[in-house]
Design an enzyme around this catalytic site. Structure first.
Site, PDB file in Angstrom:
ATOM      1  N   ARG A 169      26.412 -19.911  39.934  1.00  0.00           N
ATOM      2  CA  ARG A 169      25.888 -21.272  40.156  1.00  0.00           C
ATOM      3  C   ARG A 169      26.804 -22.328  39.549  1.00  0.00           C
ATOM      4  O   ARG A 169      26.394 -23.435  39.261  1.00  0.00           O
ATOM      5  CB  ARG A 169      24.485 -21.402  39.603  1.00  0.00           C
ATOM      6  CG  ARG A 169      24.349 -20.998  38.146  1.00  0.00           C
ATOM      7  CD  ARG A 169      22.974 -21.356  37.686  1.00  0.00           C
ATOM      8  NE  ARG A 169      22.702 -20.791  36.374  1.00  0.00           N
ATOM      9  CZ  ARG A 169      21.658 -21.107  35.672  1.00  0.00           C
ATOM     10  NH1 ARG A 169      20.792 -21.976  36.130  1.00  0.00           N
ATOM     11  NH2 ARG A 169      21.455 -20.557  34.497  1.00  0.00           N
ATOM     12  N   ASP A 182      30.185 -11.724  29.385  1.00  0.00           N
ATOM     13  CA  ASP A 182      30.473 -12.728  30.419  1.00  0.00           C
ATOM     14  C   ASP A 182      30.185 -14.149  29.925  1.00  0.00           C
ATOM     15  O   ASP A 182      30.512 -15.117  30.603  1.00  0.00           O
ATOM     16  CB  ASP A 182      29.669 -12.447  31.700  1.00  0.00           C
ATOM     17  CG  ASP A 182      28.183 -12.291  31.446  1.00  0.00           C
ATOM     18  OD1 ASP A 182      27.803 -11.391  30.685  1.00  0.00           O
ATOM     19  OD2 ASP A 182      27.401 -13.091  31.986  1.00  0.00           O
ATOM     20  N   ASN A 183      29.570 -14.270  28.751  1.00  0.00           N
ATOM     21  CA  ASN A 183      29.309 -15.594  28.192  1.00  0.00           C
ATOM     22  C   ASN A 183      30.234 -15.901  27.017  1.00  0.00           C
ATOM     23  O   ASN A 183      30.022 -16.877  26.295  1.00  0.00           O
ATOM     24  CB  ASN A 183      27.853 -15.699  27.730  1.00  0.00           C
ATOM     25  CG  ASN A 183      26.887 -15.728  28.899  1.00  0.00           C
ATOM     26  OD1 ASN A 183      27.268 -16.099  30.015  1.00  0.00           O
ATOM     27  ND2 ASN A 183      25.652 -15.340  28.664  1.00  0.00           N
ATOM     28  N   ASP A 233      28.083 -21.398  27.853  1.00  0.00           N
ATOM     29  CA  ASP A 233      26.897 -20.952  28.589  1.00  0.00           C
ATOM     30  C   ASP A 233      25.623 -21.045  27.752  1.00  0.00           C
ATOM     31  O   ASP A 233      25.070 -20.031  27.309  1.00  0.00           O
ATOM     32  CB  ASP A 233      27.077 -19.516  29.119  1.00  0.00           C
ATOM     33  CG  ASP A 233      27.852 -19.516  30.434  1.00  0.00           C
ATOM     34  OD1 ASP A 233      28.463 -20.542  30.765  1.00  0.00           O
ATOM     35  OD2 ASP A 233      27.851 -18.482  31.124  1.00  0.00           O
TER      36      ASP A 233
HETATM   37  P1  AMP Z   1      23.655 -16.290  32.521  1.00  0.00           P
HETATM   38  O1  AMP Z   1      22.587 -15.415  31.945  1.00  0.00           O
HETATM   39  O2  AMP Z   1      23.221 -17.713  32.774  1.00  0.00           O
HETATM   40  O3  AMP Z   1      24.920 -16.232  31.762  1.00  0.00           O
HETATM   41  O4  AMP Z   1      23.944 -15.727  33.986  1.00  0.00           O
HETATM   42  C1  AMP Z   1      24.333 -14.397  34.265  1.00  0.00           C
HETATM   43  C2  AMP Z   1      24.808 -14.312  35.681  1.00  0.00           C
HETATM   44  O5  AMP Z   1      23.772 -14.700  36.591  1.00  0.00           O
HETATM   45  C3  AMP Z   1      25.998 -15.182  36.029  1.00  0.00           C
HETATM   46  O6  AMP Z   1      26.776 -14.501  36.970  1.00  0.00           O
HETATM   47  C4  AMP Z   1      25.353 -16.404  36.627  1.00  0.00           C
HETATM   48  O7  AMP Z   1      26.213 -17.110  37.478  1.00  0.00           O
HETATM   49  C5  AMP Z   1      24.203 -15.789  37.398  1.00  0.00           C
HETATM   50  N1  AMP Z   1      23.089 -16.730  37.595  1.00  0.00           N
HETATM   51  C6  AMP Z   1      22.220 -17.179  36.675  1.00  0.00           C
HETATM   52  N2  AMP Z   1      21.333 -18.009  37.210  1.00  0.00           N
HETATM   53  C7  AMP Z   1      21.617 -18.103  38.525  1.00  0.00           C
HETATM   54  C8  AMP Z   1      21.074 -18.814  39.632  1.00  0.00           C
HETATM   55  N3  AMP Z   1      20.008 -19.608  39.508  1.00  0.00           N
HETATM   56  N4  AMP Z   1      21.670 -18.662  40.826  1.00  0.00           N
HETATM   57  C9  AMP Z   1      22.726 -17.868  40.988  1.00  0.00           C
HETATM   58  N5  AMP Z   1      23.298 -17.160  39.997  1.00  0.00           N
HETATM   59  C10 AMP Z   1      22.751 -17.280  38.770  1.00  0.00           C
HETATM   60 MG    MG Z   2      26.659 -16.989  31.881  1.00  0.00          MG
END
Ligand code: AMP
Ligand code: MG
Length: 494
Positions: A99, A257-258, A267
């Site tokens: 996103r 990944d963060n 993030d």
């Molecule tokens: P995060 O936990 O925010 O670091 O996200 C982990 C993964 O999920 C990353 O690849 C983000 O891009 C993806 N992600 C999180 N929220 C969304 C969303 N609403 N739409 C698409 N991808 C998401």
């Molecule tokens: Mg992330």
């Protein structure tokens, strides 16, 4: 980070996406999905200054179009990058910018600052997600990025939050928003793991060379530049963890990944700042095991560096060389943490018993559930002599006799520092913040914003930009959280 050049108008913005010079399988070019009727929720003047962007343009119609993703900034080639990662200790395989869109970088400033939109619609890496972000989490990311910058902690910055009444569906329907983030690089540990676990070592090398050239040019001359990269990232990560611990910041989702390859806080999701001190505190409601609890963060930082080391090992060469780079973690963490603690306790000379003195204070905060931020803030105001000012600190502790006993030792220690009260207090007040982004403060600002009143977000931003200043007119923002705030729950991606 300000430039000597005159500030840029929106018409002068010109981007260049260096990441798109990498081979096409490193990313996918994607356009942002437009959002309807965007409006300005908040903007940061100091983040704008990082881009040398004219403050007068914040909120202008073109600004809203650019930073909602509705209109392309000249030169921009938006892309979503692919990466992988370990989530909660388990290999998660391919993730990627689900996103977020990297618009490109601005080279008009002293350093090439990359600009990214978060919440701008789906990408090939969105998996089941909608590519959007809700207003609530966008405001939290915005405020915390700028609060961390105010605290002097490395972080991605947030230029603005642009809202839209377009609904997205989480547990309940919510309005969406786009956050514009700024960083020298958005490359993650997981970006390296991606090529390593796919056995694409040539691509791994391309990425490492790209990162060294753009973010660590001083390492180009090193005999083993990949080992030097790991050493540098390990040290930066260790130091970042020490900085988090010293202000009680908890990230909440320290998946690889963060983790920023340049050592930024990156993030923002279910983060939190420690209030009633509990070293086992878990800020992420979904982290039931407490993998990312406060006390675990330094060890997890090390674990993440090990994951990065594994990914870089084919480039570095021998296991010994890889392990040597990694071995910098504990000493770097301890050195930074101790230096920060010395400042927090107002001690400049080193004495053998200092660490025990610090540990005793932490143990007292733990057993009394004393507020972390206020404990250090009031400690900063103590006199070498017992005075009525002790009462502010004593009020935070239930076992006052135990605190008084500790204060006797602490004051005895202070007498060996040869500094006047005022000198020590001034220094301590400059490192022990009065204002942090407490969950209840963020929540109050979010609730108003959900009703289209953005004044509280702006006010909080202003206060948090100067967290060490007394700002007596905002005294209540330093208050302990109210009872209702105990029930605020934050969890992963929203
Ligand atoms: P995060 O936990 O925010 O670091 O996200 C982990 C993964 O999920 C990353 O690849 C983000 O891009 C993806 N992600 C999180 N929220 C969304 C969303 N609403 N739409 C698409 N991808 C998401
Ligand atoms: Mg992330």
């Amino acid at each position: 980070m300000t430039s000597v050049n005159p500030p840029l108008s929106l018409q002068e913005l010109m981007l260049e996406n260096k990441f798109s010079n990498l081979p096409p399988h490193f990313f996918t070019h994607v356009s942002a999905s437009p959002i309807s009727a965007p409006y300005l929720v908040a903007a940061s003047l100091s983040a704008a200054a990082c881009l040398n962007l004219d403050a007068a343009c914040l909120g202008a119609p073109e600004f809203l179009s650019y930073f909602s993703g509705n209109q392309l900034i000249p030169g921009s080639k938006p892309l979503a990058a692919v990466y992988s990662g370990h989530q909660f200790g388990v290999w998660a395989g391919q993730l990627g910018d689900g996103r977020a869109l990297l618009l490109g970088g601005l080279s008009n400033v002293a350093t090439h600052q990359e600009i990214q939109l978060k919440g701008s619609g789906p990408t090939p890496y969105s998996r089941m997600g909608d590519g959007r972000a809700v207003l609530r989490s966008s405001i939290r990311e915005f405020l915390c990025s700028e609060a961390m910058a105010g605290l002097g902690i490395p972080t991605s910055r947030a230029l603005c939050v642009i809202g839209s009444d377009q609904m997205v569906f989480r547990e309940t329907p919510e309005t969406s928003a786009v956050v514009t983030r700024i960083a020298l690089s958005f490359v993650r540990f997981g970006s390296f793991e991606h090529w390593y676990y796919n056995d694409q070592i040539d691509d791994l090398r391309l990425l490492a060379d790209f990162v060294i050239e753009n973010s660590f040019p001083e390492l180009l001359d090193q005999a083993n530049k990949y080992q030097a990269l790991l050493t540098e990232v390990t040290i930066r990560t260790a130091e970042l963890m020490a900085q988090w611990q010293a202000v009680g910041f908890m990230h909440g989702v320290m998946n690889t990944d963060n983790m920023s390859i340049i050592g930024l806080t990156l993030d923002y999701g279910p983060f939190g700042f420690m209030e009633a001190y509990d070293e086992k505190h878990i800020c992420n409601h979904t982290d039931q095991q407490g993998r990312y609890s406060y006390r675990m963060q330094p060890a997890i930082g090390n674990w993440n560096c090990q994951a990065l080391a594994q990914a870089l090992s084919p480039l570095i060469g021998s296991a010994d060389e890889t392990n040597f780079a990694l071995s910098h973690y504990p000493a770097s963490y301890n050195k930074k943490w101790q230096a920060l603690m010395r400042q927090k306790f107002g001690l400049e000379m080193e004495e053998e018993t200092d660490l025990a003195l610090f540990a005793d204070f932490f143990a007292l905060m733990q057993s009394n559930q004393a507020d972390f931020t206020l404990s250090f803030r009031y400690l900063s105001k103590l006199s070498n002599q017992t005075t009525t000012k002790d009462e502010d600190l004593r009020d935070l502790f239930i076992d006052r006799l135990a605190l008084d006993q500790w204060l006797v030792n602490y004051r005895a220690r202070l007498t060996r520092e040869f500094k006047t009260d005022i000198e020590r207090q001034t220094k301590m007040l400059a490192v022990n913040p009065k204002y942090i982004l407490r969950n209840y403060l963020a929540q109050a600002a979010i609730e108003k914003a959900q009703n289209k009143d953005f004044s509280e977000v702006a006010k909080l931003l202003k206060i948090l930009e100067k967290p060490f200043d007394e700002q007596t007119e905002h005294e209540s923002y330093a208050d302990l959280p109210p009872d209702w705030a105990r029930h605020i729950e934050v969890s992963c991606s929203s």
